[in-house]
Design an enzyme around this catalytic site. Structure first.
Site, mmCIF file in Angstrom:
data_model
loop_
_atom_site.group_PDB
_atom_site.id
_atom_site.type_symbol
_atom_site.label_atom_id
_atom_site.label_comp_id
_atom_site.label_asym_id
_atom_site.label_seq_id
_atom_site.Cartn_x
_atom_site.Cartn_y
_atom_site.Cartn_z
ATOM 1 N N GLY A 11 0.813 -1.212 0.000
ATOM 2 C CA GLY A 11 0.000 0.000 0.000
ATOM 3 C C GLY A 11 0.842 1.255 0.000
ATOM 4 O O GLY A 11 0.472 2.269 0.573
ATOM 5 N N LEU A 15 -2.342 7.046 1.423
ATOM 6 C CA LEU A 15 -2.056 8.045 2.460
ATOM 7 C C LEU A 15 -1.089 7.496 3.500
ATOM 8 O O LEU A 15 -0.088 8.125 3.840
ATOM 9 C CB LEU A 15 -3.371 8.469 3.125
ATOM 10 C CG LEU A 15 -3.258 9.329 4.384
ATOM 11 C CD1 LEU A 15 -2.728 10.714 4.038
ATOM 12 C CD2 LEU A 15 -4.613 9.428 5.076
ATOM 13 N N TYR A 138 -15.671 -3.586 8.629
ATOM 14 C CA TYR A 138 -14.257 -3.196 8.573
ATOM 15 C C TYR A 138 -13.583 -3.480 9.905
ATOM 16 O O TYR A 138 -12.462 -4.008 9.955
ATOM 17 C CB TYR A 138 -14.155 -1.717 8.218
ATOM 18 C CG TYR A 138 -12.745 -1.178 8.135
ATOM 19 C CD1 TYR A 138 -11.944 -1.455 7.029
ATOM 20 C CD2 TYR A 138 -12.218 -0.379 9.150
ATOM 21 C CE1 TYR A 138 -10.657 -0.950 6.935
ATOM 22 C CE2 TYR A 138 -10.929 0.120 9.061
ATOM 23 C CZ TYR A 138 -10.159 -0.169 7.966
ATOM 24 O OH TYR A 138 -8.873 0.329 7.881
ATOM 25 N N LEU A 168 -6.839 9.790 10.392
ATOM 26 C CA LEU A 168 -5.655 10.360 9.760
ATOM 27 C C LEU A 168 -6.037 11.357 8.669
ATOM 28 O O LEU A 168 -7.100 11.259 8.063
ATOM 29 C CB LEU A 168 -4.799 9.258 9.152
ATOM 30 C CG LEU A 168 -4.294 8.177 10.106
ATOM 31 C CD1 LEU A 168 -3.582 7.087 9.329
ATOM 32 C CD2 LEU A 168 -3.393 8.772 11.170
ATOM 33 N N ASP A 326 -24.293 10.202 12.438
ATOM 34 C CA ASP A 326 -23.132 10.812 13.091
ATOM 35 C C ASP A 326 -21.983 9.826 13.269
ATOM 36 O O ASP A 326 -20.831 10.216 13.399
ATOM 37 C CB ASP A 326 -23.519 11.333 14.482
ATOM 38 C CG ASP A 326 -24.040 12.759 14.452
ATOM 39 O OD1 ASP A 326 -23.636 13.519 13.551
ATOM 40 O OD2 ASP A 326 -24.846 13.100 15.326
#
Length: 377
Positions: A11, A15, A138, A168, A326
């Site tokens: 990866g 990011l 996830y 992040l 939210d």
């Protein structure tokens, strides 16, 4: 590890992975290996095994994952989140172990913790109560990955360390208007809204050429060559207009944010200096040996929006759509274990947002070829 040790960063273009790669390079590591998705599909077990056969890395950083924001997790890609991440982890961690790799860093997320975890969240709160529904697939995949690392360490004596970064943000982030996380999505929304407000069609078109959009249900992708009417209609679908930006939820949840390059420095510090036995020493039952990475500081989503507004220079109104979810009400990490291991963050949120806006503008300018195109109805 010495500076010539071969380190595979899975990866390395994302990011997280790109920040870790740059950090290793700055520290003088010269034998770094990366493969794009086109070069190596980490879902393909045969291809991953062949890669390890050929490269024989001495250490692995697993920063590759299927990730996205609340809309993807909640309403669209639940099966993809759990299936793809389990597959990637099984292939990379499994082949690392089969090929005798002793050092591995596994990147997870603080969404592994229960929705109602104590605040700040200690590592030991894992699996103590139900997860947040919107990121459950996830989170379960990432929990499986950290438990795989922990179990290999206990059974085979490896040093596979799992780290759980908080939210992040930073250079090379994903700024997709549907699939990105909260901070980059807010930043781009306000940036585009200010372009509309100021009538800066040249910058607006450059942005859409670099990152085209295709609202759900629309047949055609909208880019910088689209008509003003098409552009305005598409952006309105995302709550972007010259007078206001509409953001999801109530703005009341509390979140913690970490500059990606700080995260990379913490991750490499742990990879180079921490052993599994350093973490689990003194435990009666060895479990939850992962490490939170964060700042230990939090801000409401509403306050975050105001910070981004100032950095971008957006002059319009911010509206909140309380019909949208939210997510977890509060998610602050307990970083005492990280501090005991000798690392503290250096970039505060206001400075990081300012840097990210500067990076976003510079990235856009670099990709933009000036044109004389003006809006035509």
């Amino acid at each position: 590890m010495d500076k010539s040790s071969k380190i595979y960063v899975a990866g390395h273009r994302g990011l997280v992975g790109s920040a870790i790669l740059r950090n290793l390079q700055m520290r003088g590591y010269t034998n770094l290996v990366g493969r794009s998705h086109q070069e190596l599909d980490l879902m393909d077990g045969v291809a991953v095994r062949r890669f390890f056969d050929e490269e024989q890395p001495e250490a692995v950083v697993l920063a590759a994952a299927h990730v996205g924001g609340i809309m993807m997790a909640n309403s669209r890609d639940r099966a993809d989140f759990i299936f793809q991440n389990l597959q990637i982890q099984q292939n990379v961690i499994g082949e690392a172990w089969r090929h005798g790799v002793q050092r591995l860093l596994f990147l997870g997320s603080t969404c592994i913790y229960p929705r109602q975890a104590p605040q700040p969240i200690p590592e030991d709160s894992l699996l103590t109560s139900p997860l947040e529904y919107t990121n459950e697939p996830y989170a379960i995949a990432k929990i499986a990955g950290l438990k795989l690392c922990e179990s290999l360490n206990l059974q085979y004596g490896t040093d596979y360390i799992a780290v759980m970064p908080t939210n992040l943000y930073g250079p090379r982030d994903n700024f997709h208007l549907e699939d990105s996380h909260v901070l980059p999505a807010m930043l781009r929304k306000m940036f585009l809204a200010q372009c509309l407000r100021a009538g800066d069609w040249e910058t607006l078109r450059a942005d859409l050429n670099l990152r085209p959009v295709k609202p759900r249900g629309e047949a055609v992708q909208v880019n910088g060559d689209s008509s003003p009417t098409e552009i305005e209609r598409a952006l309105a679908r995302y709550g972007i207009g010259p007078q206001a930006v509409v953001l999801w939820g109530t703005g009341t949840p509390l979140r913690e944010f970490l500059w990606s390059e700080d995260m990379a420095d913490a991750s490499v510090h742990i990879l180079l200096n921490t052993r599994f036995t350093d973490i689990c020493e003194g435990m009666h039952e060895i479990r939850n040996c992962h490490i939170n990475i964060g700042t230990g500081r939090e801000i409401t989503i509403r306050q975050l929006a105001e910070e981004i507004r100032r950095a971008v220079g957006f002059e319009g109104e911010i509206r909140w759509d309380s019909s949208k979810p939210d997510g977890t009400p509060r998610k602050l990490t307990d970083v005492s274990r990280l501090h005991r291991l000798g690392w503290h963050h250096t970039v505060e949120l206001d400075e990081g947002i300012r840097r990210l806006v500067e990076w976003y503008r510079a990235d856009l300018a670099q990709a933009h070829t000036p044109s004389r195109i003006s809006p035509q109805n």
